[in-house]
Design a protein around this motif. Structure first.
Motif, PDB file in Angstrom:
ATOM      1  N   SER A  36      -8.309  -0.956   4.883  1.00  0.00           N
ATOM      2  CA  SER A  36      -9.441  -0.234   5.617  1.00  0.00           C
ATOM      3  C   SER A  36      -9.355   1.465   5.283  1.00  0.00           C
ATOM      4  CB  SER A  36      -9.395  -0.518   7.053  1.00  0.00           C
ATOM      5  OG  SER A  36      -9.685  -1.568   7.371  1.00  0.00           O
ATOM      6  N   ILE A  37      -7.973   1.716   5.478  1.00  0.00           N
ATOM      7  CA  ILE A  37      -7.656   3.108   5.119  1.00  0.00           C
ATOM      8  C   ILE A  37      -8.130   3.472   3.614  1.00  0.00           C
ATOM      9  CG2 ILE A  37      -6.002   5.005   4.942  1.00  0.00           C
ATOM     10  CD1 ILE A  37      -4.564   3.873   7.502  1.00  0.00           C
ATOM     11  N   SER A  38      -7.552   2.493   2.898  1.00  0.00           N
ATOM     12  CA  SER A  38      -7.769   2.955   1.553  1.00  0.00           C
ATOM     13  C   SER A  38      -9.524   3.053   1.029  1.00  0.00           C
ATOM     14  CB  SER A  38      -7.059   1.949   0.382  1.00  0.00           C
ATOM     15  OG  SER A  38      -7.787   0.456   0.497  1.00  0.00           O
ATOM     16  N   GLY A  39     -10.369   2.030   1.592  1.00  0.00           N
ATOM     17  CA  GLY A  39     -11.656   1.978   1.318  1.00  0.00           C
ATOM     18  C   GLY A  39     -12.183   3.430   2.053  1.00  0.00           C
ATOM     19  N   SER A  41     -10.803   6.178   2.512  1.00  0.00           N
ATOM     20  CA  SER A  41     -10.343   7.348   1.816  1.00  0.00           C
ATOM     21  C   SER A  41     -11.122   7.531   0.461  1.00  0.00           C
ATOM     22  CB  SER A  41      -8.938   7.378   1.430  1.00  0.00           C
ATOM     23  OG  SER A  41      -8.519   6.461   0.622  1.00  0.00           O
ATOM     24  N   LEU A  42     -11.347   6.306  -0.148  1.00  0.00           N
ATOM     25  CA  LEU A  42     -12.079   6.379  -1.427  1.00  0.00           C
ATOM     26  C   LEU A  42     -13.498   6.741  -1.198  1.00  0.00           C
ATOM     27  CD1 LEU A  42     -10.195   3.515  -3.551  1.00  0.00           C
ATOM     28  CD2 LEU A  42     -10.026   6.178  -3.560  1.00  0.00           C
ATOM     29  N   LYS A  43     -14.177   6.149  -0.127  1.00  0.00           N
ATOM     30  CA  LYS A  43     -15.414   6.426  -0.005  1.00  0.00           C
ATOM     31  C   LYS A  43     -15.856   7.778   0.589  1.00  0.00           C
ATOM     32  CE  LYS A  43     -19.534   4.525   2.660  1.00  0.00           C
ATOM     33  NZ  LYS A  43     -20.073   3.800   1.856  1.00  0.00           N
ATOM     34  N   PHE A  44     -15.115   8.428   1.512  1.00  0.00           N
ATOM     35  CA  PHE A  44     -15.119   9.453   2.166  1.00  0.00           C
ATOM     36  C   PHE A  44     -14.447  10.709   1.452  1.00  0.00           C
ATOM     37  CE2 PHE A  44     -16.592   6.590   5.473  1.00  0.00           C
ATOM     38  CZ  PHE A  44     -18.019   6.785   5.641  1.00  0.00           C
ATOM     39  N   LYS A  45     -13.730  10.446   0.416  1.00  0.00           N
ATOM     40  CA  LYS A  45     -12.791  11.316  -0.253  1.00  0.00           C
ATOM     41  C   LYS A  45     -12.120  12.307   0.894  1.00  0.00           C
ATOM     42  CE  LYS A  45     -16.035  11.685  -4.040  1.00  0.00           C
ATOM     43  NZ  LYS A  45     -15.437  10.679  -4.969  1.00  0.00           N
ATOM     44  N   LEU A  46     -11.350  11.371   1.583  1.00  0.00           N
ATOM     45  CA  LEU A  46     -10.610  12.270   2.604  1.00  0.00           C
ATOM     46  C   LEU A  46      -9.546  13.220   1.916  1.00  0.00           C
ATOM     47  CD1 LEU A  46     -10.338   9.382   5.229  1.00  0.00           C
ATOM     48  CD2 LEU A  46     -11.979  11.304   5.065  1.00  0.00           C
ATOM     49  N   LYS A  47      -9.159  14.207   2.627  1.00  0.00           N
ATOM     50  CA  LYS A  47      -8.248  15.270   1.935  1.00  0.00           C
ATOM     51  C   LYS A  47      -6.493  14.845   2.574  1.00  0.00           C
ATOM     52  CE  LYS A  47     -11.536  17.398  -0.294  1.00  0.00           C
ATOM     53  NZ  LYS A  47     -11.552  17.255  -1.411  1.00  0.00           N
ATOM     54  N   ASN A  48      -6.522  13.942   3.234  1.00  0.00           N
ATOM     55  CA  ASN A  48      -4.822  13.929   3.835  1.00  0.00           C
ATOM     56  C   ASN A  48      -4.118  13.142   2.625  1.00  0.00           C
ATOM     57  OD1 ASN A  48      -2.729  12.241   5.135  1.00  0.00           O
ATOM     58  ND2 ASN A  48      -3.610  12.773   7.072  1.00  0.00           N
ATOM     59  N   MET A  53      -2.790   8.693  -0.964  1.00  0.00           N
ATOM     60  CA  MET A  53      -1.975   7.986  -1.634  1.00  0.00           C
ATOM     61  C   MET A  53      -2.168   6.569  -1.575  1.00  0.00           C
ATOM     62  SD  MET A  53       1.550  10.302  -1.288  1.00  0.00           S
ATOM     63  CE  MET A  53       2.634   8.966  -1.493  1.00  0.00           C
ATOM     64  N   ILE A  54      -2.475   5.971  -0.490  1.00  0.00           N
ATOM     65  CA  ILE A  54      -2.925   4.763  -0.120  1.00  0.00           C
ATOM     66  C   ILE A  54      -3.929   4.136  -0.771  1.00  0.00           C
ATOM     67  CG2 ILE A  54      -3.663   3.199   1.989  1.00  0.00           C
ATOM     68  CD1 ILE A  54      -1.733   4.757   3.763  1.00  0.00           C
ATOM     69  N   TYR A  57      -3.327   3.930  -4.566  1.00  0.00           N
ATOM     70  CA  TYR A  57      -2.162   2.750  -4.759  1.00  0.00           C
ATOM     71  C   TYR A  57      -3.223   1.681  -4.676  1.00  0.00           C
ATOM     72  CZ  TYR A  57       1.368  -0.687  -4.342  1.00  0.00           C
ATOM     73  OH  TYR A  57       2.381  -1.642  -4.427  1.00  0.00           O
ATOM     74  N   SER A  58      -4.152   1.484  -3.703  1.00  0.00           N
ATOM     75  CA  SER A  58      -4.979   0.469  -3.481  1.00  0.00           C
ATOM     76  C   SER A  58      -5.932   0.286  -4.738  1.00  0.00           C
ATOM     77  CB  SER A  58      -5.824   0.347  -2.293  1.00  0.00           C
ATOM     78  OG  SER A  58      -4.831   0.393  -1.230  1.00  0.00           O
ATOM     79  N   MET A  59      -6.421   1.470  -5.346  1.00  0.00           N
ATOM     80  CA  MET A  59      -7.165   1.566  -6.528  1.00  0.00           C
ATOM     81  C   MET A  59      -6.400   0.956  -7.818  1.00  0.00           C
ATOM     82  SD  MET A  59      -9.307   4.549  -8.003  1.00  0.00           S
ATOM     83  CE  MET A  59      -8.680   5.594  -7.346  1.00  0.00           C
ATOM     84  N   THR A  60      -5.321   1.040  -7.851  1.00  0.00           N
ATOM     85  CA  THR A  60      -4.500   0.508  -9.052  1.00  0.00           C
ATOM     86  C   THR A  60      -4.208  -0.839  -8.761  1.00  0.00           C
ATOM     87  OG1 THR A  60      -2.341   0.900  -7.963  1.00  0.00           O
ATOM     88  CG2 THR A  60      -3.219   2.669  -9.591  1.00  0.00           C
ATOM     89  N   ILE A  61      -4.403  -1.533  -7.793  1.00  0.00           N
ATOM     90  CA  ILE A  61      -4.000  -2.772  -7.407  1.00  0.00           C
ATOM     91  C   ILE A  61      -5.370  -3.472  -7.872  1.00  0.00           C
ATOM     92  CG2 ILE A  61      -3.630  -4.687  -5.827  1.00  0.00           C
ATOM     93  CD1 ILE A  61      -0.996  -3.145  -6.547  1.00  0.00           C
ATOM     94  N   PHE A  62      -6.422  -2.939  -7.051  1.00  0.00           N
ATOM     95  CA  PHE A  62      -7.681  -3.647  -7.348  1.00  0.00           C
ATOM     96  C   PHE A  62      -8.223  -3.378  -8.939  1.00  0.00           C
ATOM     97  CE2 PHE A  62     -12.605  -3.153  -7.952  1.00  0.00           C
ATOM     98  CZ  PHE A  62     -12.974  -4.319  -7.344  1.00  0.00           C
TER      99      PHE A  62
END
Length: 87
Positions: A36-39, A41-48, A53-54, A57-62
């Motif tokens: 959920s955090i990875s989704g 972070s990618l959708k809302f372009k979070l700055k944390n 990083m999460i 990393y999830s994007m590379t696995i996908f």
């Protein structure tokens, strides 16, 4: 093979969760939170930094999963570029 390890871990924890095992509940919750955090972070372009990083990393696995799907369905083609002379 990293994609396979992640998929196996998720399926194992879901099965353990359905059997009522405590560690299965914890692992399923943790994996669901990270996904959920990875989704988010990618959708809302979070700055944390940790959240990004999460997400990456999830994007590379996908991307690995998509590559395996393309290989298995015959949609990937090997292409080679001509090597230019270094002399």
């Amino acid at each position: 093979m990293l994609w396979f390890a992640h998929l196996t871990a998720l399926l194992t924890s879901i099965i353990a969760f359905m059997q009522g095992k405590k560690w299965g509940k914890i692992m399923t919750l943790l994996q669901t939170v990270l996904i959920s955090i990875s989704g988010l972070s990618l959708k809302f372009k979070l700055k944390n930094k940790l959240v990004r990083m999460i997400g990456y990393y999830s994007m590379t696995i996908f991307a690995q999963l998509v590559g395996v799907k393309n290989c298995l369905t015959g949609q990937s083609k090997a292409t080679w570029e001509k090597v230019e002379s270094t002399r």
